[in-house]
Scaffold this motif. Structure first.
Motif, PDB file in Angstrom:
ATOM      1  N   CYS A  81       0.809  -1.220   0.000  1.00  9.97           N
ATOM      2  CA  CYS A  81       0.000   0.000   0.000  1.00  9.97           C
ATOM      3  C   CYS A  81       0.840   1.267   0.000  1.00  9.97           C
ATOM      4  N   ARG A  82       2.016   1.219  -0.588  1.00  9.26           N
ATOM      5  CA  ARG A  82       2.819   2.425  -0.772  1.00  9.26           C
ATOM      6  C   ARG A  82       2.416   3.078  -2.086  1.00  9.26           C
ATOM      7  N   PRO A  83       2.041   4.360  -2.081  1.00  8.24           N
ATOM      8  CA  PRO A  83       1.656   5.044  -3.320  1.00  8.24           C
ATOM      9  C   PRO A  83       2.768   4.982  -4.360  1.00  8.24           C
ATOM     10  N   MET A  84       2.389   4.816  -5.611  1.00  4.84           N
ATOM     11  CA  MET A  84       3.337   4.653  -6.707  1.00  4.84           C
ATOM     12  C   MET A  84       3.278   5.870  -7.627  1.00  4.84           C
ATOM     13  N   GLU A  85       4.341   6.649  -7.606  1.00  5.26           N
ATOM     14  CA  GLU A  85       4.439   7.831  -8.455  1.00  5.26           C
ATOM     15  C   GLU A  85       4.835   7.415  -9.872  1.00  5.26           C
ATOM     16  N   GLY A  86       4.294   8.141 -10.862  1.00  3.42           N
ATOM     17  CA  GLY A  86       4.688   7.916 -12.249  1.00  3.42           C
ATOM     18  C   GLY A  86       3.962   6.784 -12.948  1.00  3.42           C
ATOM     19  N   ALA A  87       2.923   6.234 -12.324  1.00  3.39           N
ATOM     20  CA  ALA A  87       2.127   5.202 -12.989  1.00  3.39           C
ATOM     21  C   ALA A  87       1.171   5.858 -13.984  1.00  3.39           C
ATOM     22  N   ARG A  88       1.022   5.260 -15.140  1.00  3.55           N
ATOM     23  CA  ARG A  88       0.054   5.734 -16.132  1.00  3.55           C
ATOM     24  C   ARG A  88      -1.273   5.039 -15.891  1.00  3.55           C
ATOM     25  N   VAL A  89      -2.342   5.823 -15.857  1.00  5.04           N
ATOM     26  CA  VAL A  89      -3.691   5.284 -15.655  1.00  5.04           C
ATOM     27  C   VAL A  89      -4.564   5.707 -16.824  1.00  5.04           C
ATOM     28  N   ASP A  90      -5.144   4.734 -17.510  1.00  3.47           N
ATOM     29  CA  ASP A  90      -6.126   4.983 -18.567  1.00  3.47           C
ATOM     30  C   ASP A  90      -7.512   4.644 -18.035  1.00  3.47           C
ATOM     31  N   ILE A  91      -8.499   5.488 -18.336  1.00  6.28           N
ATOM     32  CA  ILE A  91      -9.890   5.143 -18.028  1.00  6.28           C
ATOM     33  C   ILE A  91     -10.726   5.238 -19.291  1.00  6.28           C
ATOM     34  N   TRP A  92     -11.818   4.484 -19.307  1.00  7.68           N
ATOM     35  CA  TRP A  92     -12.825   4.634 -20.351  1.00  7.68           C
ATOM     36  C   TRP A  92     -14.141   4.069 -19.838  1.00  7.68           C
ATOM     37  N   HIS A  93     -15.228   4.710 -20.237  1.00 12.55           N
ATOM     38  CA  HIS A  93     -16.554   4.230 -19.841  1.00 12.55           C
ATOM     39  C   HIS A  93     -17.596   4.814 -20.775  1.00 12.55           C
ATOM     40  N   CYS A  94     -18.816   4.336 -20.641  1.00 12.97           N
ATOM     41  CA  CYS A  94     -19.895   4.808 -21.527  1.00 12.97           C
ATOM     42  C   CYS A  94     -20.438   6.145 -21.056  1.00 12.97           C
ATOM     43  N   ASP A  95     -21.167   6.814 -21.944  1.00 12.37           N
ATOM     44  CA  ASP A  95     -21.797   8.081 -21.587  1.00 12.37           C
ATOM     45  C   ASP A  95     -23.110   7.822 -20.860  1.00 12.37           C
ATOM     46  N   ALA A  96     -23.888   8.863 -20.634  1.00 21.33           N
ATOM     47  CA  ALA A  96     -25.131   8.720 -19.874  1.00 21.33           C
ATOM     48  C   ALA A  96     -26.154   7.841 -20.566  1.00 21.33           C
ATOM     49  N   THR A  97     -26.038   7.682 -21.886  1.00 21.13           N
ATOM     50  CA  THR A  97     -27.000   6.867 -22.635  1.00 21.13           C
ATOM     51  C   THR A  97     -26.479   5.462 -22.912  1.00 21.13           C
ATOM     52  N   GLY A  98     -25.298   5.123 -22.387  1.00 30.96           N
ATOM     53  CA  GLY A  98     -24.775   3.778 -22.553  1.00 30.96           C
ATOM     54  C   GLY A  98     -23.877   3.576 -23.754  1.00 30.96           C
ATOM     55  N   ARG A  99     -23.448   4.646 -24.426  1.00 26.18           N
ATOM     56  CA  ARG A  99     -22.590   4.524 -25.617  1.00 26.18           C
ATOM     57  C   ARG A  99     -21.122   4.698 -25.262  1.00 26.18           C
ATOM     58  N   TYR A 100     -20.269   3.908 -25.940  1.00 24.81           N
ATOM     59  CA  TYR A 100     -18.830   4.110 -25.883  1.00 24.81           C
ATOM     60  C   TYR A 100     -18.381   4.874 -27.124  1.00 24.81           C
ATOM     61  N   SER A 101     -17.356   5.692 -26.949  1.00 21.81           N
ATOM     62  CA  SER A 101     -16.799   6.426 -28.086  1.00 21.81           C
ATOM     63  C   SER A 101     -15.858   5.538 -28.891  1.00 21.81           C
ATOM     64  N   GLY A 102     -15.696   5.912 -30.160  1.00 20.31           N
ATOM     65  CA  GLY A 102     -14.656   5.315 -30.980  1.00 20.31           C
ATOM     66  C   GLY A 102     -15.023   4.050 -31.722  1.00 20.31           C
ATOM     67  N   TYR A 103     -16.302   3.700 -31.787  1.00 17.15           N
ATOM     68  CA  TYR A 103     -16.687   2.442 -32.415  1.00 17.15           C
ATOM     69  C   TYR A 103     -17.848   2.639 -33.377  1.00 17.15           C
ATOM     70  N   ALA A 104     -17.697   2.068 -34.574  1.00  9.33           N
ATOM     71  CA  ALA A 104     -18.739   2.182 -35.596  1.00  9.33           C
ATOM     72  C   ALA A 104     -20.032   1.532 -35.126  1.00  9.33           C
ATOM     73  N   ARG A 105     -19.932   0.431 -34.418  1.00 11.24           N
ATOM     74  CA  ARG A 105     -21.144  -0.267 -33.951  1.00 11.24           C
ATOM     75  C   ARG A 105     -21.939   0.566 -32.952  1.00 11.24           C
ATOM     76  N   GLU A 106     -21.285   1.572 -32.341  1.00  8.99           N
ATOM     77  CA  GLU A 106     -21.959   2.487 -31.424  1.00  8.99           C
ATOM     78  C   GLU A 106     -22.326   3.800 -32.128  1.00  8.99           C
ATOM     79  N   ASN A 107     -22.015   3.872 -33.421  1.00 18.23           N
ATOM     80  CA  ASN A 107     -22.200   5.114 -34.187  1.00 18.23           C
ATOM     81  C   ASN A 107     -21.377   6.262 -33.604  1.00 18.23           C
ATOM     82  N   THR A 108     -20.196   5.915 -33.092  1.00 22.29           N
ATOM     83  CA  THR A 108     -19.328   6.934 -32.483  1.00 22.29           C
ATOM     84  C   THR A 108     -17.902   6.863 -33.031  1.00 22.29           C
ATOM     85  N   ALA A 109     -17.732   6.306 -34.223  1.00 23.09           N
ATOM     86  CA  ALA A 109     -16.388   6.189 -34.807  1.00 23.09           C
ATOM     87  C   ALA A 109     -15.721   7.555 -34.861  1.00 23.09           C
ATOM     88  N   GLY A 110     -14.461   7.616 -34.457  1.00 21.58           N
ATOM     89  CA  GLY A 110     -13.709   8.861 -34.477  1.00 21.58           C
ATOM     90  C   GLY A 110     -13.917   9.744 -33.259  1.00 21.58           C
TER      91      GLY A 110
END
Length: 220
Positions: A81-110
């Motif tokens: 439980c020692r804090p780790m400096e310099g770690a890279r953290v990526d997050i991603w999640h859906c918007d309020a309507t349940g869509r993820y960005s970046g996918y044609a199947r979600e109509n959010t490509a690009g």
């Protein structure tokens, strides 16, 4: 009574039942943790089909989309439980309507909403300004995240939210309305069950919206 060593303190903290909230919170604060709801090593979960790396080093991932503001803090710590400096953290999640960005199947490509990367500071904390996630069929409400150390991926997992909080958000905030009743909760989502109670973020009120915090222990 002699002072507890850091290892003794953290062992005590991890062993305390969640019902001993005041004691857990005091010990967590003394140990430099951002929440007393501690799981020393977070369990890996499936990445899911929606991970992309748009290379966006940013704290605000909302891109102006509607939803309840959420200040999200992930603290990366090692097995002691020692804090780790310099770690890279990526997050991603859906918007309020349940869509993820970046996918044609979600109509959010690009598009890149609800995606971002931060690097932890001396306290091991990566902070993001986002919105409370929406839901989609087959899953409980969640945020995906990855932790990288020295360009090596060391953890892919998901964090979840207290169901009582989600019920209140979806009932009271218009951006989440009109979608019917969600079909999965933490207790009926196999990924949430596999991640365990330690993957449920601590949530409290913030100046705007809510604040969610999770300690992400990694086996570096």
């Amino acid at each position: 009574m002699p002072a507890l060593s850091r290892r003794q303190m953290l062992t005590t903290l991890a062993a305390l039942p969640l019902s001993a909230l005041a004691t857990r919170a005091a010990l967590a604060q003394e140990a430099g943790l951002i929440t007393g709801n501690v799981c020393l090593i977070q369990r890996a979960t499936t990445e899911g089909p929606y991970y992309i790396d748009p290379g966006l080093i940013r704290a605000d991932v909302t891109e102006g989309l509607p939803g309840l503001p959420l200040a999200l803090a992930l603290q990366v710590v090692d097995a002691d439980c020692r804090p780790m400096e310099g770690a890279r953290v990526d997050i991603w999640h859906c918007d309020a309507t349940g869509r993820y960005s970046g996918y044609a199947r979600e109509n959010t490509a690009g598009e890149t909403f609800m995606r971002g990367t931060q690097v932890t500071g001396a306290g091991g904390v990566a902070r993001f300004n986002t919105i409370y996630p929406g839901w989609y069929r087959g899953r409980a409400v969640h945020v995906h995240y990855k932790v990288w150390l020295n360009s090596r991926e060391v953890l892919t997992s998901q964090l979840f939210f207290p169901e009582a909080v989600t019920d209140q958000v979806y009932e009271k905030v218009a951006a989440y309305g009109g979608r019917g009743t969600r079909d999965r909760r933490n207790e009926t989502d196999r990924i949430a069950q596999g991640a365990g109670d330690g993957a449920v973020a601590a949530v409290k009120n913030a100046d705007r919206g809510l604040q969610a915090s999770l300690v992400a222990g990694v086996a570096a």
